[in-house]
Design an enzyme around this catalytic site. Structure first.
Site, mmCIF file in Angstrom:
data_model
loop_
_atom_site.group_PDB
_atom_site.id
_atom_site.type_symbol
_atom_site.label_atom_id
_atom_site.label_comp_id
_atom_site.label_asym_id
_atom_site.label_seq_id
_atom_site.Cartn_x
_atom_site.Cartn_y
_atom_site.Cartn_z
ATOM 1 N N GLY A 22 11.864 -9.549 -21.182
ATOM 2 C CA GLY A 22 12.324 -8.366 -21.476
ATOM 3 C C GLY A 22 11.714 -7.337 -20.543
ATOM 4 N N GLN A 37 7.831 0.266 -17.162
ATOM 5 C CA GLN A 37 7.104 -0.909 -16.501
ATOM 6 C C GLN A 37 7.206 -1.087 -15.151
ATOM 7 O OE1 GLN A 37 8.521 -4.145 -19.777
ATOM 8 N NE2 GLN A 37 6.315 -4.804 -19.307
ATOM 9 N N CYS A 75 3.309 -9.614 -22.767
ATOM 10 C CA CYS A 75 3.753 -8.362 -21.935
ATOM 11 C C CYS A 75 3.374 -8.573 -20.444
ATOM 12 C CB CYS A 75 3.329 -7.222 -22.429
ATOM 13 S SG CYS A 75 3.860 -5.898 -21.618
ATOM 14 N N LEU A 76 4.820 -8.571 -19.418
ATOM 15 C CA LEU A 76 4.394 -8.531 -18.224
ATOM 16 C C LEU A 76 3.492 -7.561 -17.664
ATOM 17 C CD1 LEU A 76 8.084 -9.122 -17.088
ATOM 18 C CD2 LEU A 76 6.333 -10.971 -17.101
ATOM 19 N N HIS A 85 9.716 -4.490 -29.004
ATOM 20 C CA HIS A 85 8.460 -4.456 -27.884
ATOM 21 C C HIS A 85 9.053 -3.748 -27.042
ATOM 22 C CE1 HIS A 85 5.495 -6.649 -25.416
ATOM 23 N NE2 HIS A 85 6.156 -6.165 -24.762
ATOM 24 N N GLU A 86 10.396 -3.851 -26.607
ATOM 25 C CA GLU A 86 10.964 -3.183 -25.220
ATOM 26 C C GLU A 86 10.881 -1.704 -25.665
ATOM 27 O OE1 GLU A 86 10.421 -4.360 -22.416
ATOM 28 O OE2 GLU A 86 10.123 -6.560 -23.428
ATOM 29 N N HIS A 133 7.906 0.206 -25.546
ATOM 30 C CA HIS A 133 7.433 0.763 -24.122
ATOM 31 C C HIS A 133 8.030 2.119 -23.679
ATOM 32 C CE1 HIS A 133 5.392 -2.554 -22.220
ATOM 33 N NE2 HIS A 133 6.136 -3.502 -22.656
#
Ligand code: NI
Length: 151
Positions: free
Chosen positions: A46, A51, A91-92, A133-134, A137
């Site tokens: 995701g 991000q 998380c990236l 989660h996304e 963000h």
């Protein structure tokens, strides 16, 4: 298509609330393409627009289930299950870190697709997890804010 630079923790853009997309244009669709390519290259399941430094309410998700790539524009969760579960998240934008987070097990999300058409998705399992989660963000929230204390 292009691979975008993924912002990491400490970058204030990750802590800023993203704005609703007012008009879906070719530029929006190009962003979606680039975000998907960036997510797959990372690799990740995701990616939200903040991000990659873009404060718009856009996210892409692919948890490698039957849904394949999901593109969400202006997503809103309209229903949360009472039941919650605890899953380890990463998380990236926070490389090398993971922690357990408690969240509702199932959600219903409403969003616009790349043509501007509204759709609804009922998600469970890992997909429900990724959606929450996304979407966090988009509000400047990181999973570490919600992580359970290590025992
Ligand atoms: Ni993340």
């Amino acid at each position: 298509m292009a691979i975008l630079n993924i912002r990491t923790v400490g970058d204030p853009v990750l802590r800023t609330k993203a704005k609703e997309v007012q008009e879906i244009t070719d530029k929006t669709r190009e962003l979606l393409d680039n975000m998907a390519e960036t997510m797959y290259a990372a690799p990740g399941v995701g990616l939200a627009a903040p991000q990659v430094g873009i404060l718009q309410r856009i996210a892409v998700i692919d948890v490698e289930d039957e849904h394949g790539l999901i593109e969400l524009i202006n997503p809103v969760i309209t229903e949360y299950s009472q039941e919650k579960n605890i899953v380890e998240e990463g998380c990236l934008s926070i490389p090398g870190k993971s922690a357990k987070v408690i969240r509702p097990a199932r959600v219903t999300v409403k969003a616009l697709n790349r043509e501007g058409k509204e759709f609804e998705l009922k998600a469970e399992g890992y997909l429900a997890r990724a959606i929450q989660h996304e979407l966090d963000h988009l509000d400047g929230i990181l999973f570490t804010d919600k992580a359970l204390a290590e025992e």
